[in-house]
Design a protein around this motif. Structure first.
Motif, mmCIF file in Angstrom:
data_model
loop_
_atom_site.group_PDB
_atom_site.id
_atom_site.type_symbol
_atom_site.label_atom_id
_atom_site.label_comp_id
_atom_site.label_asym_id
_atom_site.label_seq_id
_atom_site.Cartn_x
_atom_site.Cartn_y
_atom_site.Cartn_z
ATOM 1 N N ASN A 90 0.854 -1.101 0.227
ATOM 2 C CA ASN A 90 0.183 0.204 -0.031
ATOM 3 C C ASN A 90 0.848 1.394 0.150
ATOM 4 O OD1 ASN A 90 -2.152 1.542 0.410
ATOM 5 N ND2 ASN A 90 -1.884 1.871 2.510
ATOM 6 N N ASN A 148 1.106 3.856 -3.047
ATOM 7 C CA ASN A 148 0.784 5.243 -2.963
ATOM 8 C C ASN A 148 1.981 6.164 -3.377
ATOM 9 O OD1 ASN A 148 -1.673 5.248 -1.725
ATOM 10 N ND2 ASN A 148 -0.868 5.370 0.347
ATOM 11 N N LYS A 189 1.801 6.468 -6.911
ATOM 12 C CA LYS A 189 0.557 7.082 -7.312
ATOM 13 C C LYS A 189 0.792 8.618 -7.194
ATOM 14 C CE LYS A 189 -3.273 6.069 -4.891
ATOM 15 N NZ LYS A 189 -4.382 5.402 -4.265
ATOM 16 N N TYR A 190 1.305 8.997 -6.016
ATOM 17 C CA TYR A 190 1.610 10.153 -5.666
ATOM 18 C C TYR A 190 2.985 10.794 -5.959
ATOM 19 C CZ TYR A 190 -2.787 9.392 -3.377
ATOM 20 O OH TYR A 190 -3.998 8.881 -3.046
ATOM 21 N N ILE A 197 4.624 14.349 -4.837
ATOM 22 C CA ILE A 197 3.727 15.725 -4.333
ATOM 23 C C ILE A 197 3.902 16.219 -3.241
ATOM 24 C CG2 ILE A 197 2.252 15.423 -6.458
ATOM 25 C CD1 ILE A 197 0.019 14.471 -4.403
ATOM 26 N N LEU A 253 3.183 16.310 1.158
ATOM 27 C CA LEU A 253 1.787 16.695 1.967
ATOM 28 C C LEU A 253 2.125 18.005 2.917
ATOM 29 C CD1 LEU A 253 1.396 13.031 3.143
ATOM 30 C CD2 LEU A 253 -0.435 14.372 2.032
ATOM 31 N N TYR A 267 -10.366 9.595 4.485
ATOM 32 C CA TYR A 267 -9.675 10.989 4.213
ATOM 33 C C TYR A 267 -8.892 10.877 2.939
ATOM 34 C CZ TYR A 267 -7.201 15.039 4.399
ATOM 35 O OH TYR A 267 -6.681 16.322 4.113
ATOM 36 N N GLY A 287 -9.210 6.491 0.027
ATOM 37 C CA GLY A 287 -8.968 6.791 1.383
ATOM 38 C C GLY A 287 -8.940 5.693 2.520
ATOM 39 N N MET A 288 -8.753 4.563 2.097
ATOM 40 C CA MET A 288 -8.822 3.472 3.136
ATOM 41 C C MET A 288 -7.538 2.740 3.460
ATOM 42 S SD MET A 288 -12.315 1.335 2.000
ATOM 43 C CE MET A 288 -11.794 1.066 0.096
ATOM 44 N N LEU A 319 -4.425 3.779 4.011
ATOM 45 C CA LEU A 319 -3.525 4.179 5.254
ATOM 46 C C LEU A 319 -4.279 4.128 6.622
ATOM 47 C CD1 LEU A 319 -1.745 7.589 4.081
ATOM 48 C CD2 LEU A 319 -0.700 5.471 4.413
ATOM 49 N N TYR A 320 -5.448 4.016 6.527
ATOM 50 C CA TYR A 320 -6.398 3.689 7.835
ATOM 51 C C TYR A 320 -6.274 2.256 8.054
ATOM 52 C CZ TYR A 320 -10.584 2.665 10.475
ATOM 53 O OH TYR A 320 -11.465 2.327 11.384
ATOM 54 N N SER A 325 7.823 12.186 0.481
ATOM 55 C CA SER A 325 7.332 11.839 1.531
ATOM 56 C C SER A 325 8.254 10.411 2.005
ATOM 57 C CB SER A 325 5.869 11.361 1.618
ATOM 58 O OG SER A 325 5.150 12.220 0.796
ATOM 59 N N PHE A 355 7.275 7.508 4.428
ATOM 60 C CA PHE A 355 6.538 6.580 5.349
ATOM 61 C C PHE A 355 7.219 5.634 6.023
ATOM 62 C CE2 PHE A 355 2.033 8.189 4.479
ATOM 63 C CZ PHE A 355 2.231 9.037 3.566
HETATM 64 P P1 ADP Z 1 -6.053 6.612 -1.252
HETATM 65 O O1 ADP Z 1 -4.772 6.586 -1.775
HETATM 66 O O2 ADP Z 1 -6.768 5.462 -1.776
HETATM 67 O O3 ADP Z 1 -6.634 7.877 -1.479
HETATM 68 P P2 ADP Z 1 -4.955 6.244 1.449
HETATM 69 O O4 ADP Z 1 -5.155 5.976 2.813
HETATM 70 O O5 ADP Z 1 -3.797 5.393 0.897
HETATM 71 O O6 ADP Z 1 -5.894 6.354 0.510
HETATM 72 O O7 ADP Z 1 -4.229 7.786 1.250
HETATM 73 C C1 ADP Z 1 -4.842 8.958 1.983
HETATM 74 C C2 ADP Z 1 -4.447 10.303 1.438
HETATM 75 O O8 ADP Z 1 -2.862 10.437 1.830
HETATM 76 C C3 ADP Z 1 -4.415 10.167 -0.004
HETATM 77 O O9 ADP Z 1 -5.676 10.471 -0.446
HETATM 78 C C4 ADP Z 1 -3.179 10.973 -0.446
HETATM 79 O O10 ADP Z 1 -3.870 12.404 -0.475
HETATM 80 C C5 ADP Z 1 -2.427 11.186 0.745
HETATM 81 N N1 ADP Z 1 -1.175 10.114 0.675
HETATM 82 C C6 ADP Z 1 -0.753 8.783 0.804
HETATM 83 N N2 ADP Z 1 0.357 8.632 0.422
HETATM 84 C C7 ADP Z 1 0.944 9.613 -0.160
HETATM 85 C C8 ADP Z 1 2.348 9.769 -0.538
HETATM 86 N N3 ADP Z 1 3.055 8.899 -0.603
HETATM 87 N N4 ADP Z 1 2.303 11.131 -1.133
HETATM 88 C C9 ADP Z 1 1.688 12.152 -1.183
HETATM 89 N N5 ADP Z 1 0.233 11.948 -0.689
HETATM 90 C C10 ADP Z 1 0.133 10.781 -0.166
#
Ligand code: ADP
Length: 384
Positions: A284, A288, A291-292, A319, A321, A334, A347-348, A350-351, A374, A376
């Protein structure tokens, strides 16, 4: 009477007059401030009695000294019964212990008191309330008294419960037909392979990929619903952190061929955990990161031993945060609001990841800067 005597007497009289004037001034000031106090008291009572919430004040000792009209209307208690009775009259037995603990903790530390609990209405029905109390301090930072409110959140709680119930049922109902759809597609793709035209094979591959995405979504929904009902449990056994990350890095390499998935391995360590669930968390985070980070293609995985823990990190240069977003991204459903954003999701992830890591007695967090990227990280206790 001599001139000297008259002057002395005059001086004495002036002195006396001055004293009297001072006294009159002080009295006037006292009357004035007294009035102000009573005006502000009236103002406070008027305000407190006309808001829809229950309001109270209590002393630093914890002793209650005021409840607004809403309290008496809601509970049906008299003034005497209010101040004589204990919380057990009003707060649901299942919420009583935690409420008491949190309240005492706040009285001891001065931290804001906040709890959701059920309070009994005058007809005997319990309704959920959000209780909050903040300390009112003087210029020396000493607490003079606490101001509390209880907001009725019963309707919101019930609609959230209904939504959770719906998610649980819907994801369950979706899972079965999806599984058979996938199985049938596999049968089709294996059936007389040699006679299936190339174009149909492409369609099958696309259908399979769409079904896999749907399945991932449904599985996430099922996990969310399991978390809500406290049923997200799994077996744990000793596992190698190096192997865990290496497996995910390899997997990610196939899934995201345009990205450089770099694994900076260190001396191996062991943790107690569930391989499948920890893979889910790491995949996950990698997903992400991809994706980001649409422009910068390096994703770095690493781990390092820190005391009796291991820190596993996933870094991207995407990008990023902002500080205000950082606090919320682990909340359920979120998503950062970005106009015209292409990345999908609900938005599931990370939760769910946070809940899985919590079940491993670990923590998950993030360091990030907007437009810089970022990191994590997961901290897991090492096997001793
Ligand atoms: P999803 O990706 O399905 O929206 P997540 O729970 O995985 O849901 O992530 C929640 C939010 O955190 C995302 O919508 C995004 O805005 C932000 N996010 C997560 N990972 C990253 C990352 N690596 N870089 C930037 N923003 C991130």
């Amino acid at each position: 009477m001599s001139a000297q005597n008259t002057q002395d007497q005059l001086l004495a009289e002036i002195k006396e007059l001055k004293i009297q004037l001072k006294e009159a001034h002080d009295t006037l000031e006292a009357i004035h401030s007294g009035k102000e106090i009573s005006v502000s008291q009236e103002h406070f009572t008027l305000l407190a009695n006309n808001i829809p919430q229950i309001t109270w004040t209590n002393l630093p000792s914890g002793q209650f000294n005021f409840f607004n009209k809403r309290w008496y209307d809601y509970t049906g208690l008299s003034f005497d019964a209010t101040f004589e009775g204990s919380w057990g009259h009003i707060i649901h037995p299942d919420d009583l212990l935690l409420t008491g603990e949190k309240f005492n903790q706040s009285m001891k530390t001065g931290e804001v008191f906040e709890i959701e609990n059920r309070c009994k209405r005058n007809d005997g029905i319990y309704r959920w309330h959000l209780n909050r109390s903040i300390p009112f301090k003087n210029e020396n930072n000493e607490i003079l008294f606490w101001i509390g409110t209880a907001t009725d959140i019963d309707d919101q709680r019930k609609s959230i419960e209904k939504k959770d119930e719906f998610i649980g049922i819907a994801s369950h109902e979706l899972k079965t037909p999806l599984t058979s759809l996938k199985a049938y597609l596999q049968l089709i793709s294996n059936y007389k392979k040699e006679v299936i035209p190339g174009q149909v094979k492409t369609f099958i591959v696309k259908a399979e990929s769409s079904i896999s995405k749907l399945q991932a979504l449904v599985n996430d929904l099922l996990d969310v619903s399991k978390i809500q009902t406290g049923k997200l449990d799994f077996n744990q056994a000793p596992l190698s952190v190096k192997e865990l990350i290496a497996g995910c890095a390899e997997n990610a390499g196939y899934m995201f061929p345009d990205y450089n998935i770099i694994f900076n391995a260190a001396a191996d360590v062991s943790v107690k955990g569930n391989t499948e669930r920890l893979e889910q968390v790491l995949m996950n985070l990698i997903n992400n990161a991809v994706k980001y980070s649409p422009l910068h293609k390096d994703i770095i995985l690493s781990f390092v031993k820190e005391g009796n823990q291991v820190r596993i990190s996933v870094t991207d240069y995407g990008i990023g945060l902002s500080t205000s977003q950082l606090d919320k991204i682990f909340e359920r459903f979120y998503r950062v609001e970005v106009k015209n954003r292409m990345a999908g999701g609900l938005g599931m992830g990370l939760y769910i990841s946070m809940e899985i890591i919590k079940n491993h007695k670990g923590t998950i967090g993030v360091q990030s800067r907007i437009n810089k990227g970022s990191t994590f990280y997961i901290l897991l206790p090492l096997l001793s």
